[in-house]
Design a protein around this motif. Structure first.
Motif, PDB file in Angstrom:
ATOM      1  N   SER A  20     -81.828-123.078  -2.364  1.00  0.00           N
ATOM      2  CA  SER A  20     -80.739-123.962  -1.930  1.00  0.00           C
ATOM      3  C   SER A  20     -81.205-125.410  -1.872  1.00  0.00           C
ATOM      4  O   SER A  20     -80.477-126.324  -2.287  1.00  0.00           O
ATOM      5  N   LYS A  75     -83.704-120.005   0.864  1.00  0.00           N
ATOM      6  CA  LYS A  75     -83.625-121.340   1.454  1.00  0.00           C
ATOM      7  C   LYS A  75     -84.239-122.379   0.516  1.00  0.00           C
ATOM      8  O   LYS A  75     -83.704-123.481   0.339  1.00  0.00           O
ATOM      9  N   ARG A  97     -85.759-114.197   2.122  1.00  0.00           N
ATOM     10  CA  ARG A  97     -84.928-115.155   2.860  1.00  0.00           C
ATOM     11  C   ARG A  97     -85.499-116.567   2.732  1.00  0.00           C
ATOM     12  O   ARG A  97     -84.751-117.530   2.550  1.00  0.00           O
ATOM     13  N   LYS A  98     -86.812-116.681   2.798  1.00  0.00           N
ATOM     14  CA  LYS A  98     -87.467-117.982   2.671  1.00  0.00           C
ATOM     15  C   LYS A  98     -87.205-118.579   1.280  1.00  0.00           C
ATOM     16  O   LYS A  98     -86.956-119.786   1.134  1.00  0.00           O
TER      17      LYS A  98
END
Length: 521
Positions: free
Chosen positions: A187, A184, A180-181
């Motif tokens: 992105s 991010k 998940r990190k």
């Protein structure tokens, strides 16, 4: 025993692509179009083949890419067309004949229709006459962590590390291994890196992949006798690795005796020249591979994404040989010096002190044992990246085996080293002692003296204090650097190799520190 001979006979019949009548014509000529004019791609490869008794013809230098000019695909093709009927085999870089050279494949602005037409005419090389073997090598565009013009688009000077990181994360995303990190972070990078930069990078990579896929038709149709695809500088997670996984799916659908796909670029030309020599001579040399103790064959070297054991086997097949686990049957032993822990740090690292360890002693003892058994031994020194293992070279000379080897390599990436050592090792049986010694001396002077020692010393004592660039040196800077390099190589190498070191010249052919050209005066 009869069964073994029968299988070998079938292999020979299966792999040899032309008739005895053609071989008996005795042309003994190979046409070779290299990636560019760097010594490892052109001069060193040609010198190796000539030492083994082959007539290798290459295009005029002005057609071949250099540090100050692009190659000329149209002139290169015309040169091939005029000479194909005279050759046993053609060994060509598709990067040279489509883009102009390796650097041009990373920086070009060519439209798809031109790339397609150039790829399609390569598929018709067999129609030029003479029915030579056609061997083609090509590369998947690399994913450098940091680089800049002229070897990459200019924006890599600012955005290179972040583009590499974006490729790592996109590869992980594609593999469904992204956290998940990291999602991010990806992105954020897509917002931070200018859209024009991302689009230029994506467009060129997409065009190059599509062009490579066209070349696969040459394997399917039989227009190519062999296609070798190299993955230029890559990593277990990278944009190049992502593209390679998708390319690998296509490659696996093709007959393995016609195509191979592995890490590396600069060694591909010599590998295919070695293959051509084996096929024209009706030989399938057997190669026994031995790795240093420790992680050994499970090592995944820096700049690569495969275990070295897999890479070694693929290189052997590409070079026209056959891996064997039976030492008694081996024509060549490929001894691979791997780091004990499997981590290949840079040769310029202070840890490359030259201190001889039990690990080094065991490896050299194994080399000596193979030599005593009468085996030809090629040493691929990949314990460090971009240069030799100082301890290994020191021990090889102390034990008086350095000059008894069939080949030695310790330069650049592991694949570069492996391919060159293997190619020269397979060809060594056809060389006289003087030529073989000269090739060995060049490798020790280049891979050990310069790359592992003098290059970094020159950076520290000359280049960086004067705020000179690492590449793009002007004429005066080149002359000063070459004088310092020559002095330092003599100081470090003469005590080991003797007075013969003074018989060589050392120049910077691409006006940069990355490579030196070692040649006889």
């Amino acid at each position: 025993m009869k069964k073994i001979y029968f299988i070998l006979t079938l292999l020979v019949i299966y792999f040899l692509p032309f008739s005895v009548t053609e071989a008996s014509m005795g042309r003994n000529t190979l046409l070779f179009v290299p990636l560019d004019n760097r010594p490892v791609c052109l001069d060193y490869a040609v010198e190796t083949m000539k030492a083994a008794g082959w007539n290798v013809e290459t295009p005029p230098l002005e057609y071949i890419a250099g540090n100050d000019h692009s190659g000329n695909p149209d002139k290169l093709y015309e040169w091939l067309a005029a000479r194909s009927a005279t050759a046993n085999a053609i060994v060509i870089s598709s990067d040279a004949l489509i883009y102009g050279g390796l650097v041009d494949s990373r920086t070009h602005q060519l439209p798809q229709d031109i790339l397609t037409s150039r790829a399609e005419r390569l598929l018709n090389l067999k129609s030029l006459g003479g029915d030579p073997l056609v061997y083609v090598f090509t590369t998947i565009m690399r994913s450098p962590k940091a680089s800049s013009a002229p070897v990459e688009p200019a924006y890599y000077a600012e955005w290179g590390p972040k583009l590499f990181r974006m490729g790592v994360l996109e590869d992980k995303l594609d593999l469904k291994e992204i956290s998940r990190k990291e999602r991010k972070e990806l992105s954020g990078l897509k917002v931070e890196i200018p859209q024009a930069v991302q689009e230029d990078r994506a467009r060129r990579r997409s065009l190059n992949i599509a062009t490579t896929e066209l070349l696969l038709h040459g394997v399917e149709s039989g227009n190519f006798d062999y296609l070798l695809i190299g993955r230029d500088d890559t990593a277990p997670y990278s944009q190049a690795h992502k593209e390679a996984r998708k390319m690998d799916i296509l490659v696996r659908e093709l007959p393995k005796e016609k195509i191979r796909f592995f890490s590396g670029a600069d060694q591909l030309g010599l590998l295919l020249l070695s293959r051509a020599a084996s096929r024209v001579s009706y030989e399938i040399p057997m190669v026994y591979v031995d790795f240093a103790e420790g992680k050994g064959g499970e090592t995944i070297p820096a700049y690569e994404d495969d275990e070295i054991a897999f890479s070694a086997a693929e290189h052997i097949h590409a070079a026209g040989g056959w891996p064997t686990a039976n030492l008694a049957r081996a024509d060549l032993v490929l001894a691979v010096n791997t780091p004990f822990d499997g981590v290949t740090i840079e040769a310029s690292n202070p840890k490359n002190t030259g201190t001889i360890t039990e690990h080094t002693e065991k490896f050299v003892a194994d080399v000596k044992r193979y030599l005593k058994q009468g085996k030809a031994v090629a040493v691929a020194d990949i314990a460090y990246g971009n240069g030799a293992d100082n301890a290994l070279v020191r021990k090889l000379f102390e034990e008086e085996v350095a000059e008894k080897l069939a080949a030695y390599g310790g330069w650049n990436t592991a694949g570069n080293t492996l391919g060159f050592a293997l190619g020269q090792g397979l060809l060594s049986k056809s060389m006289d002692t003087a030529d073989l010694q000269s090739l060995l001396e060049i490798r020790y002077l280049d891979d050990w003296a310069y790359q592992a020692n003098v290059r970094n010393k020159t950076y520290v004592e000359l280049i960086w204090p004067n705020y000179w660039p690492n590449s793009g040196l002007n004429t005066q800077q080149v002359q000063e650097a070459e004088a310092v390099i020559t002095k330092d190589i003599l100081e470090i190498a003469e005590p080991v190799l003797g007075a013969k070191v003074s018989c060589y010249n050392f120049i910077l052919p691409w006006k940069r520190m990355f490579e030196v050209e070692v040649s006889r005066k």
